[in-house]
Design a protein around this motif. Structure first.
Motif, PDB file in Angstrom:
ATOM      1  N   PHE A 192     -84.281  83.682 -30.209  1.00 26.89           N
ATOM      2  CA  PHE A 192     -83.772  84.835 -29.177  1.00 26.89           C
ATOM      3  C   PHE A 192     -83.634  84.124 -28.176  1.00 26.89           C
ATOM      4  O   PHE A 192     -84.493  83.513 -27.321  1.00 26.89           O
ATOM      5  CB  PHE A 192     -84.908  85.771 -29.211  1.00 26.89           C
ATOM      6  N   LEU A 193     -82.376  84.191 -27.613  1.00 27.29           N
ATOM      7  CA  LEU A 193     -81.955  83.150 -26.499  1.00 27.29           C
ATOM      8  C   LEU A 193     -82.922  83.269 -25.217  1.00 27.29           C
ATOM      9  O   LEU A 193     -83.346  82.559 -24.376  1.00 27.29           O
ATOM     10  CB  LEU A 193     -80.372  83.549 -26.122  1.00 27.29           C
ATOM     11  N   ARG A 253     -78.470  77.295 -35.181  1.00 28.69           N
ATOM     12  CA  ARG A 253     -79.339  78.403 -34.336  1.00 28.69           C
ATOM     13  C   ARG A 253     -78.973  79.734 -34.696  1.00 28.69           C
ATOM     14  O   ARG A 253     -77.811  80.041 -34.787  1.00 28.69           O
ATOM     15  CB  ARG A 253     -79.103  78.233 -32.875  1.00 28.69           C
ATOM     16  N   GLU A 258     -79.521  83.484 -33.950  1.00 28.63           N
ATOM     17  CA  GLU A 258     -80.042  84.559 -33.209  1.00 28.63           C
ATOM     18  C   GLU A 258     -80.501  85.682 -33.634  1.00 28.63           C
ATOM     19  O   GLU A 258     -79.983  86.539 -34.773  1.00 28.63           O
ATOM     20  CB  GLU A 258     -79.009  84.819 -31.968  1.00 28.63           C
ATOM     21  N   ASP A 269     -82.501  89.539 -32.471  1.00 27.95           N
ATOM     22  CA  ASP A 269     -82.759  90.296 -31.272  1.00 27.95           C
ATOM     23  C   ASP A 269     -84.040  90.924 -31.649  1.00 27.95           C
ATOM     24  O   ASP A 269     -84.141  91.922 -32.361  1.00 27.95           O
ATOM     25  CB  ASP A 269     -81.744  91.392 -30.931  1.00 27.95           C
ATOM     26  N   ALA A 304     -76.283  78.931 -25.566  1.00 28.45           N
ATOM     27  CA  ALA A 304     -76.730  79.593 -26.786  1.00 28.45           C
ATOM     28  C   ALA A 304     -76.539  78.602 -27.804  1.00 28.45           C
ATOM     29  O   ALA A 304     -76.644  78.629 -29.013  1.00 28.45           O
ATOM     30  CB  ALA A 304     -75.761  80.659 -26.897  1.00 28.45           C
TER      31      ALA A 304
END
Length: 207
Positions: A7-8, A29, A31, A33, A200
């Protein structure tokens, strides 16, 4: 190829990204949330029953959780982890400090502020900020006699502590009274292959 479920915004995920970048390890990577429950799905819980990021998927499909454990796995046998028995224990000492005396206060308050939850937390925010400053005081005292946290050389102990310290101001922490800490943040930021927390899609193979 390694896969990093991330999660960035997360400093814990950022720790792993910093290690991967420093060691020029390629990875994918993914992502997720956390504010939308994407780590609580049955699919992800099969990867990490604790439902948290970061989670690293190894080439053979094995999954490894907990940011500092992932750091240790990646850094073992590299310049980011000392060879000496005592020095390795010192690295663990600071990583445990980060998880028990630093992250629960600095990172949590930052998260609350980011998501507009601080006003409803009231006195709890003040208490956590106080304990966060206590952790920063410990770090400042240590750095008054050393450039880095273990054996006066850059290691994953520094990465573990850097991740949330460098964004502590986002949680309302004032670092202006911590000159040694500020200088250390600059040294870490100036390291080769440093990436910002907002990056990212880092390219670990690039200089």
């Amino acid at each position: 190829m390694l896969k990093l479920y991330d999660f960035l915004e997360s400093g814990n995920g950022y720790k792993v990204r910093l290690v991967l970048s420093a060691l020029q390890i390629p990875y994918e990577r993914i992502e997720l949330d956390i504010t939308r429950g994407q780590t609580r799905t049955p699919e992800f819980l099969r990867r990490n029953p604790n439902g948290r990021i970061p989670t690293l998927e190894l080439e053979d499909g094995t999954h490894l959780a907990e940011s500092n454990a992932i750091q240790w796995y990646l850094a073992d046998g590299t310049a980011l982890l000392p060879e000496g028995r005592l020095e390795r224990a010192r690295v663990l000492q600071w990583m445990f400090f980060e998880q028990y005396s630093h992250e629960p206060y600095i990172a949590v308050v930052r998260y609350w502020v980011h998501h507009g939850m601080d006003s409803e937390r009231g006195a709890e925010v003040d208490q956590r900020r106080k304990l966060g400053y206590d952790a920063l005081d410990v770090m400042e005292r240590h750095l008054s006699a050393a450039d880095y946290f273990v054996a006066n050389r850059f290691s994953i102990a520094d990465i573990a502590l850097y991740a949330y310290t460098h964004v502590a101001h986002e949680g309302g922490f004032d670092l202006s009274g911590y000159p040694k800490l500020d200088a250390w943040l600059g040294r870490v930021r100036d390291r080769p292959r440093h990436i910002p927390i907002t990056c990212a899609d880092p390219q670990p193979g690039a200089a």
